[in-house]
Write an enzyme that holds these catalytic residues in place. Structure first.
Site, PDB file in Angstrom:
ATOM      1  N   TYR A  52       9.877  28.959  -5.965  1.00  0.00           N
ATOM      2  CA  TYR A  52       9.044  28.955  -4.756  1.00  0.00           C
ATOM      3  C   TYR A  52       9.581  27.994  -3.685  1.00  0.00           C
ATOM      4  O   TYR A  52       8.823  27.574  -2.807  1.00  0.00           O
ATOM      5  CB  TYR A  52       7.599  28.625  -5.105  1.00  0.00           C
ATOM      6  CG  TYR A  52       6.802  29.827  -5.604  1.00  0.00           C
ATOM      7  CD1 TYR A  52       6.835  31.039  -4.910  1.00  0.00           C
ATOM      8  CD2 TYR A  52       6.012  29.746  -6.749  1.00  0.00           C
ATOM      9  CE1 TYR A  52       6.124  32.143  -5.356  1.00  0.00           C
ATOM     10  CE2 TYR A  52       5.283  30.849  -7.201  1.00  0.00           C
ATOM     11  CZ  TYR A  52       5.347  32.044  -6.493  1.00  0.00           C
ATOM     12  OH  TYR A  52       4.640  33.126  -6.922  1.00  0.00           O
ATOM     13  N   THR A  94      -1.115  39.753  -0.473  1.00  0.00           N
ATOM     14  CA  THR A  94      -1.029  38.513  -1.250  1.00  0.00           C
ATOM     15  C   THR A  94      -2.358  38.068  -1.842  1.00  0.00           C
ATOM     16  O   THR A  94      -2.426  37.723  -3.028  1.00  0.00           O
ATOM     17  CB  THR A  94      -0.445  37.383  -0.364  1.00  0.00           C
ATOM     18  OG1 THR A  94       0.857  37.776   0.056  1.00  0.00           O
ATOM     19  CG2 THR A  94      -0.338  36.072  -1.138  1.00  0.00           C
ATOM     20  N   HIS A 118       4.182  38.606  -9.185  1.00  0.00           N
ATOM     21  CA  HIS A 118       5.161  38.258  -8.146  1.00  0.00           C
ATOM     22  C   HIS A 118       6.154  39.406  -8.014  1.00  0.00           C
ATOM     23  O   HIS A 118       6.562  39.987  -9.008  1.00  0.00           O
ATOM     24  CB  HIS A 118       5.939  36.988  -8.516  1.00  0.00           C
ATOM     25  CG  HIS A 118       7.145  36.786  -7.638  1.00  0.00           C
ATOM     26  ND1 HIS A 118       7.064  36.210  -6.396  1.00  0.00           N
ATOM     27  CD2 HIS A 118       8.453  37.160  -7.790  1.00  0.00           C
ATOM     28  CE1 HIS A 118       8.271  36.211  -5.827  1.00  0.00           C
ATOM     29  NE2 HIS A 118       9.129  36.781  -6.655  1.00  0.00           N
ATOM     30  N   GLU A 129      16.388  35.169  -6.703  1.00  0.00           N
ATOM     31  CA  GLU A 129      15.365  34.978  -7.736  1.00  0.00           C
ATOM     32  C   GLU A 129      15.849  35.476  -9.097  1.00  0.00           C
ATOM     33  O   GLU A 129      15.622  34.832 -10.117  1.00  0.00           O
ATOM     34  CB  GLU A 129      14.077  35.699  -7.329  1.00  0.00           C
ATOM     35  CG  GLU A 129      13.386  35.050  -6.130  1.00  0.00           C
ATOM     36  CD  GLU A 129      12.228  35.868  -5.580  1.00  0.00           C
ATOM     37  OE1 GLU A 129      11.680  35.480  -4.539  1.00  0.00           O
ATOM     38  OE2 GLU A 129      11.869  36.903  -6.193  1.00  0.00           O
TER      39      GLU A 129
HETATM   40  P1  IDP Z   1       3.560  36.934  -2.178  1.00  0.00           P
HETATM   41  O1  IDP Z   1       3.411  36.566  -3.641  1.00  0.00           O
HETATM   42  O2  IDP Z   1       2.648  38.064  -1.786  1.00  0.00           O
HETATM   43  O3  IDP Z   1       4.991  37.170  -1.776  1.00  0.00           O
HETATM   44  P2  IDP Z   1       3.788  34.395  -0.782  1.00  0.00           P
HETATM   45  O4  IDP Z   1       3.336  34.175   0.626  1.00  0.00           O
HETATM   46  O5  IDP Z   1       5.255  34.468  -1.042  1.00  0.00           O
HETATM   47  O6  IDP Z   1       3.024  35.678  -1.336  1.00  0.00           O
HETATM   48  O7  IDP Z   1       3.172  33.196  -1.642  1.00  0.00           O
HETATM   49  C1  IDP Z   1       3.638  32.929  -2.942  1.00  0.00           C
HETATM   50  C2  IDP Z   1       2.475  32.703  -3.862  1.00  0.00           C
HETATM   51  O8  IDP Z   1       1.827  31.488  -3.509  1.00  0.00           O
HETATM   52  C3  IDP Z   1       1.369  33.762  -3.761  1.00  0.00           C
HETATM   53  O9  IDP Z   1       1.628  34.894  -4.557  1.00  0.00           O
HETATM   54  C4  IDP Z   1       0.166  33.002  -4.270  1.00  0.00           C
HETATM   55  O10 IDP Z   1       0.142  32.930  -5.692  1.00  0.00           O
HETATM   56  C5  IDP Z   1       0.417  31.608  -3.705  1.00  0.00           C
HETATM   57  N1  IDP Z   1      -0.226  31.396  -2.407  1.00  0.00           N
HETATM   58  C6  IDP Z   1       0.154  31.912  -1.209  1.00  0.00           C
HETATM   59  N2  IDP Z   1      -0.657  31.507  -0.219  1.00  0.00           N
HETATM   60  C7  IDP Z   1      -1.573  30.701  -0.801  1.00  0.00           C
HETATM   61  C8  IDP Z   1      -2.690  29.952  -0.303  1.00  0.00           C
HETATM   62  O11 IDP Z   1      -2.999  29.952   0.891  1.00  0.00           O
HETATM   63  N3  IDP Z   1      -3.416  29.253  -1.226  1.00  0.00           N
HETATM   64  C9  IDP Z   1      -3.097  29.237  -2.543  1.00  0.00           C
HETATM   65  N4  IDP Z   1      -2.039  29.904  -3.053  1.00  0.00           N
HETATM   66  C10 IDP Z   1      -1.305  30.635  -2.200  1.00  0.00           C
HETATM   67 MG    MG Z   2       6.623  35.859  -1.746  1.00  0.00          MG
END
Ligand code: IDP
Ligand code: MG
Length: 153
Positions: A52, A94, A118, A129
């Site tokens: 991440y 998400t 994911h 990744e």
């Molecule tokens: P994605 O998994 O849909 O690609 P990303 O924006 O890459 O979403 O975020 C990675 C992961 O971080 C998300 O799947 C979720 O588990 C967590 N996450 C993202 N935004 C938030 C937030 O605002 N609060 C808590 N966890 C979050």
């Molecule tokens: Mg992502």
């Protein structure tokens, strides 16, 4: 048709704890995607941080690192033409409470962070990744006998 792509799919700790691994695999499997690597493991905090890393300046970074390393995950590589976009659609938006019904997150998550799965979001992030979790010789090469029925002529 788009070109053959690989993507990293992780069935995250909440999905394993909630007995949803089979359900999630089935969605990718029935779509016609090819499973080419899999590892059931507890992701270390260090590896979660690297996975991440793009989010390291976000306010949720520490929380998402803790979540991903809190309990075992099933880490997989799946392959298909255009799989990166298709798998993102199958996963849904998400946040579980915003994801459309019919998607994995829309059907089984109502959380913000705990969203079950994911999937890589671009060919470049997929490559990075995948290399964090698998060496090239752990990716299995084989053919489906029914490819013509999946893609047509
Ligand atoms: P994605 O998994 O849909 O690609 P990303 O924006 O890459 O979403 O975020 C990675 C992961 O971080 C998300 O799947 C979720 O588990 C967590 N996450 C993202 N935004 C938030 C937030 O605002 N609060 C808590 N966890 C979050
Ligand atoms: Mg992502």
């Amino acid at each position: 048709m788009s070109k053959i792509e690989r993507t990293l799919i992780i069935i995250k700790p909440d999905a394993i704890q909630r007995h949803l691994a089979g359900e999630i695999i089935a969605r990718f499997e029935r779509k016609g995607f090819k499973l080419v690597a899999a590892k059931f493991m507890q992701i270390s905090e260090d590896l979660a941080r690297r996975h991440y890393a793009v989010h390291q300046d976000k306010p949720f970074f520490e929380a998402v690192v803790k979540y991903l390393s809190s309990s075992p995950s099933l880490v997989m590589v799946w392959e298909a033409e255009g799989i990166i976009n298709m798998s993102r659609k199958i996963m849904g938006a998400t946040f579980g409470y915003e994801a459309e019904p019919g998607t994995i997150r829309g059907d089984f998550s109502c959380s913000r962070g705990y969203n079950l799965v994911h999937g890589s979001d671009s060919p470049q992030s997929a490559e990075e990744e995948i290399s964090l979790f698998f060496s090239p010789d752990e990716i299995v090469k084989y053919e489906f006998f029914d490819t013509v029925w999946l893609y047509g002529d």
